[in-house]
Each structure stands twice: as C-alpha cells, then as structure tokens.
Design an enzyme around this catalytic site. Structure first.
Site, PDB file in Angstrom:
ATOM      1  N   LYS A   1       0.741  -1.189   0.273  1.00 33.40           N
ATOM      2  CA  LYS A   1      -0.157  -0.104  -0.727  1.00 33.40           C
ATOM      3  C   LYS A   1       1.076   1.406  -0.240  1.00 33.40           C
ATOM      4  O   LYS A   1       0.473   2.183  -0.188  1.00 33.40           O
ATOM      5  CB  LYS A   1      -0.892  -0.175   0.898  1.00 33.40           C
ATOM      6  CG  LYS A   1      -2.582  -0.940   0.983  1.00 33.40           C
ATOM      7  CD  LYS A   1      -3.694  -1.089   1.802  1.00 33.40           C
ATOM      8  CE  LYS A   1      -4.029  -1.997   2.059  1.00 33.40           C
ATOM      9  NZ  LYS A   1      -4.954  -1.154   3.117  1.00 33.40           N
TER      10      LYS A   1
ATOM     11  N   ASP B   1     -10.113   3.030   2.154  1.00 30.42           N
ATOM     12  CA  ASP B   1     -10.290   2.199   3.717  1.00 30.42           C
ATOM     13  C   ASP B   1     -10.747   3.324   4.358  1.00 30.42           C
ATOM     14  O   ASP B   1     -11.559   2.324   5.545  1.00 30.42           O
ATOM     15  CB  ASP B   1      -8.635   1.936   4.176  1.00 30.42           C
ATOM     16  CG  ASP B   1      -8.300   0.720   3.347  1.00 30.42           C
ATOM     17  OD1 ASP B   1      -9.083  -0.014   2.963  1.00 30.42           O
ATOM     18  OD2 ASP B   1      -7.169   0.437   3.607  1.00 30.42           O
TER      19      ASP B   1
ATOM     20  N   ILE C   1     -12.559  -4.971  13.482  1.00 26.81           N
ATOM     21  CA  ILE C   1     -12.545  -3.862  11.635  1.00 26.81           C
ATOM     22  C   ILE C   1     -12.369  -5.427  11.077  1.00 26.81           C
ATOM     23  O   ILE C   1     -11.673  -6.065   9.518  1.00 26.81           O
ATOM     24  CB  ILE C   1     -11.294  -3.492  10.701  1.00 26.81           C
ATOM     25  CG1 ILE C   1      -9.783  -3.268  11.487  1.00 26.81           C
ATOM     26  CG2 ILE C   1     -12.256  -1.689  11.604  1.00 26.81           C
ATOM     27  CD1 ILE C   1      -9.134  -2.424  10.761  1.00 26.81           C
TER      28      ILE C   1
HETATM   29  P1  NDP Z   1      -0.572  -3.640  10.282  1.00 27.72           P
HETATM   30  O1  NDP Z   1       0.147  -4.416   9.818  1.00 27.72           O
HETATM   31  O2  NDP Z   1      -0.326  -2.194   9.512  1.00 27.72           O
HETATM   32  O3  NDP Z   1      -0.138  -3.143  11.553  1.00 27.72           O
HETATM   33  C1  NDP Z   1      -1.019  -4.228  12.438  1.00 27.72           C
HETATM   34  C2  NDP Z   1      -1.473  -3.093  14.129  1.00 27.72           C
HETATM   35  O4  NDP Z   1      -1.788  -4.582  14.776  1.00 27.72           O
HETATM   36  C3  NDP Z   1      -0.066  -2.429  14.218  1.00 27.72           C
HETATM   37  O5  NDP Z   1      -0.685  -1.433  15.031  1.00 27.72           O
HETATM   38  C4  NDP Z   1       0.277  -3.449  15.408  1.00 27.72           C
HETATM   39  O6  NDP Z   1       1.739  -2.981  16.784  1.00 27.72           O
HETATM   40  C5  NDP Z   1      -0.703  -4.474  15.556  1.00 27.72           C
HETATM   41  N1  NDP Z   1       0.021  -5.891  16.289  1.00 27.72           N
HETATM   42  C6  NDP Z   1      -0.006  -6.537  15.909  1.00 27.72           C
HETATM   43  N2  NDP Z   1      -0.097  -8.097  16.912  1.00 27.72           N
HETATM   44  C7  NDP Z   1      -0.603  -7.202  18.264  1.00 27.72           C
HETATM   45  C8  NDP Z   1       0.014  -7.973  19.354  1.00 27.72           C
HETATM   46  N3  NDP Z   1       0.304  -9.282  18.709  1.00 27.72           N
HETATM   47  N4  NDP Z   1      -0.459  -7.389  20.114  1.00 27.72           N
HETATM   48  C9  NDP Z   1      -0.268  -5.636  20.415  1.00 27.72           C
HETATM   49  N5  NDP Z   1      -0.629  -4.927  18.837  1.00 27.72           N
HETATM   50  C10 NDP Z   1      -0.413  -6.318  17.346  1.00 27.72           C
HETATM   51  O7  NDP Z   1      -1.834  -3.799   9.672  1.00 27.72           O
HETATM   52  P2  NDP Z   1      -2.996  -3.252   8.653  1.00 27.72           P
HETATM   53  O8  NDP Z   1      -3.002  -2.215   9.490  1.00 27.72           O
HETATM   54  O9  NDP Z   1      -3.380  -3.359   7.188  1.00 27.72           O
HETATM   55  O10 NDP Z   1      -4.332  -4.694   9.311  1.00 27.72           O
HETATM   56  C11 NDP Z   1      -4.543  -4.451  11.026  1.00 27.72           C
HETATM   57  C12 NDP Z   1      -5.898  -5.310  10.629  1.00 27.72           C
HETATM   58  O11 NDP Z   1      -7.120  -4.722  10.509  1.00 27.72           O
HETATM   59  C13 NDP Z   1      -5.274  -6.782  10.706  1.00 27.72           C
HETATM   60  O12 NDP Z   1      -5.844  -7.582  11.279  1.00 27.72           O
HETATM   61  C14 NDP Z   1      -6.334  -6.747   8.959  1.00 27.72           C
HETATM   62  O13 NDP Z   1      -7.355  -8.039   9.035  1.00 27.72           O
HETATM   63  C15 NDP Z   1      -7.338  -5.673   9.468  1.00 27.72           C
HETATM   64  N6  NDP Z   1      -8.344  -4.976   8.153  1.00 27.72           N
HETATM   65  C16 NDP Z   1      -9.674  -5.255   7.573  1.00 27.72           C
HETATM   66  C17 NDP Z   1     -10.041  -4.191   6.467  1.00 27.72           C
HETATM   67  C18 NDP Z   1     -11.237  -3.981   6.239  1.00 27.72           C
HETATM   68  O14 NDP Z   1     -11.634  -4.273   5.197  1.00 27.72           O
HETATM   69  N7  NDP Z   1     -12.078  -4.697   7.651  1.00 27.72           N
HETATM   70  C19 NDP Z   1      -8.760  -3.390   5.854  1.00 27.72           C
HETATM   71  C20 NDP Z   1      -7.368  -3.843   6.771  1.00 27.72           C
HETATM   72  C21 NDP Z   1      -7.278  -4.733   7.268  1.00 27.72           C
HETATM   73  P3  NDP Z   1       3.216  -2.793  16.532  1.00 27.72           P
HETATM   74  O15 NDP Z   1       2.799  -1.036  15.550  1.00 27.72           O
HETATM   75  O16 NDP Z   1       2.949  -2.938  17.765  1.00 27.72           O
HETATM   76  O17 NDP Z   1       3.349  -3.514  15.539  1.00 27.72           O
END
Ligand code: NDP
Length: 280
Positions: free
Chosen positions: A66, A102, A220
């Site tokens: 992205k 998004d 989400i």
């Molecule tokens: P990114 O990889 O960009 O971000 C992941 C996020 O999750 C970060 O804030 C990360 O924190 C946090 N995270 C991951 N693992 C943990 C953990 N064990 N404990 C605490 N925090 C955690 O992913 P996206 O933002 O693209 O996606 C995030 C979620 O949103 C996914 O589940 C995806 O499926 C969903 N999604 C849904 C959409 C929809 O249309 N419904 C569209 C896009 C995404 P840190 O920064 O500390 O790593």
C-alpha cells in the site's frame, strides 16, 4: 467492453475481493473480470508496469504494497496523499492514479450501521497505528470526530499518528493503560490491530468493562466474530465487525472504476456465506 480489474498483494489467497466485485458485475450485467495477482515485494515495480502494458483497468492493493506502490504511480488523490497509502489504482488512459478508500469505507460502514447511535462529533479511540489504524484515525479526525485518541503496542507510532490527527481535532497518543483507565470517555472504540485474527487467539485488544453503556465497539477483523466483539455483545454493547468496512471500501473502489456505486443489497449475506463455507 469487457474490462480486467484485480488485486495485488502477498499473501493474497484468502481475499474476498474477487467474490465481492464479481457479485457486483453480475448485478450490473457487465462482463468484467476481477483477478487475483500474487505479487511479491521484488515484483512490485514490474507488476505496476504490467498494469499499463496489459491495459488492466484498475486494481486494489493490499499488504505489503500500500505504501511501496506510491513511487510507481503517476498521481494520487487527496485521501491517498493524506494517508500516505494506496488501496485502489485507476488506469486513466495509461496514467495510473492512486486512491485510498479504507478510511472512508470505515466511516461509511459506521454511519450506515450505527447511524441512530452515533453522536454528531464522536470521541473515538483507535487501538492500532498500522495501515488500517492510520486510515481510520485520520479519516475520523478529518470528517467530524471531536477527539481521536490512539493507542498502540509501539506507542511512538500512536504519538506520531496523533500529531497528524491534530490538524483536524483533539488527538492524543496514549498508552494502553491510559486508554483502559479512561475508556469511559469514548463513543466509538475501534480495534485496528491484528489481535484476534486467529480464531484461537485468546488475547483481546482492551478490556471492555470501563466503557460507557452507549459505546459502539468496532473490530475491523472480518473473517469471523472475534472474542473481543463477542464479549462486548455479551456485556450489552453495540458492535460492528469488519465486513461492512470491507464492503464499503470495495464499493468506493468500484465507483472510482465504473463511475457509480454498486447496489449494496445482498452483498453482506453473500460474503458471510462465503466465509462460512471457508470455515466449514
Ligand atoms: P499492519 O501490519 O499495518 O498493523 C498491525 C497493527 O496491529 C499494528 O498497530 C501492530 O502494533 C498491531 N499488533 C499486531 N500484533 C499485535 C500484538 N500481538 N499485540 C498488540 N498489537 C499488535 O496491519 P493493518 O493495519 O493493515 O491491519 C490490521 C488489521 O485490520 C488486520 O487484522 C486486518 O485484517 C484488518 N483490516 C481490515 C480491513 C477491513 O476492510 N475490514 C482493511 C484492512 C485491514 P505495532 O505497531 O506495535 O506492531
């Protein structure tokens, strides 16, 4: 004329986007095709050249491309520029324009499903500052929230994102403990982390107990109802899962490509059936 659209990402095999767009093509009586393109990071530049060379009319862009796709595009619209990320590309007579649907997809899904319960200027807590968290926080800030606070495992990212949101409304990057202790402040609480993404995940993004009774909980994640959302429901809260966001971001992409929004009746049930089939 038959057109080709698609999605590029890695991994990509579990995407629901082809089912969704083909459903709408069928409904609109057009013979377009939506294809899944598995594109790794090192193939991205040539894949984007391929969109032009093959005359592909447009594509969605997902993890991990992205942000990385931006230098290969000819122009960006305002939302994509603000978010620094692209999830939709339109091939406009050989020029590739990047859009991001998004954040608006999230906002429209919330307005559509919780209209009567959503205050005019809600106070929002976004848990997560990754790609989705950024899109949601900035869009809610720009389009009318009175406050958007962000908490994230890596707090520096929450603080950085809150600085961008401050251009539009009050915004703070806070620790998880601060968020939990102050949960009563928020009208809308959003999980935009991947916590709960595995069906067997016992973690929840934040405990529900301190929230006010009218709070709306949004997760989400759309593959199934997460433990967090189930707990919120059990405690009498209003809830919304991630499928409506997926549908609205897809519908806005569809409009960028075909010039009109698809009809939304039937799509939610159709995709929930698809998900059930996958989990059976
Ligand atoms: P990114 O990889 O960009 O971000 C992941 C996020 O999750 C970060 O804030 C990360 O924190 C946090 N995270 C991951 N693992 C943990 C953990 N064990 N404990 C605490 N925090 C955690 O992913 P996206 O933002 O693209 O996606 C995030 C979620 O949103 C996914 O589940 C995806 O499926 C969903 N999604 C849904 C959409 C929809 O249309 N419904 C569209 C896009 C995404 P840190 O920064 O500390 O790593």
């Amino acid at each position: 004329m038959k057109r080709l659209y698609g999605i590029i990402g890695d991994p990509i095999e579990h995407t629901l986007s082809p089912d969704m767009h083909q459903f709408w093509y069928h409904q609109d009586h057009v013979a377009h095709h939506y294809h899944v393109f598995h594109v790794t990071k090192d193939q991205l530049e040539t894949a984007v050249q391929g969109i032009k060379a093959l005359g592909i009319s447009g594509c969605n862009v997902t993890i991990p491309h992205k942000v990385a796709i931006i230098p290969f595009l000819d122009d960006l619209d305002d939302e994509a520029r603000m978010l620094g990320a692209v999830n939709t590309v339109v091939n406009q007579n050989g020029k590739l324009i990047g859009y991001n649907t998004d954040g608006l997809g999230f906002l429209k899904s919330l307005e559509h499903h919780q209209k009567e319960h959503l205050p005019d200027h809600p106070k929002v807590l976004v848990i997560g500052a990754g790609g989705a968290g950024q899109a949601i926080a900035l869009t809610m800030a720009k389009y009318g929230a009175s406050c958007v606070d962000i908490t994230n495992r890596t707090i520096e990212k929450a603080v950085k994102l809150s600085r961008s949101c401050q251009a539009f409304c009050e915004s703070n990057g806070i620790s998880l403990t601060e968020a939990e202790n102050g949960l009563e402040k928020y009208d809308v609480i959003v999980n935009a982390t991947s916590i709960g993404l595995s069906e067997h995940d016992s973690l929840i993004p934040i405990p529900i107990e301190n929230s006010k009774s009218s709070a709306i909980f949004v997760d989400i994640i759309y593959n199934f109802e997460t433990k967090w959302l189930r707990l919120a429901k059990q405690q009498g809260k209003r809830t919304l899962d991630g499928l409506p966001m997926l549908i609205f971001q897809g519908a806005i992409s569809y409009k960028h490509w075909l010039g009109h929004l698809p009809k939304l009746n039937g799509i939610d049930a159709f995709l929930r059936n698809k998900l059930e089939e996958r989990h059976a």
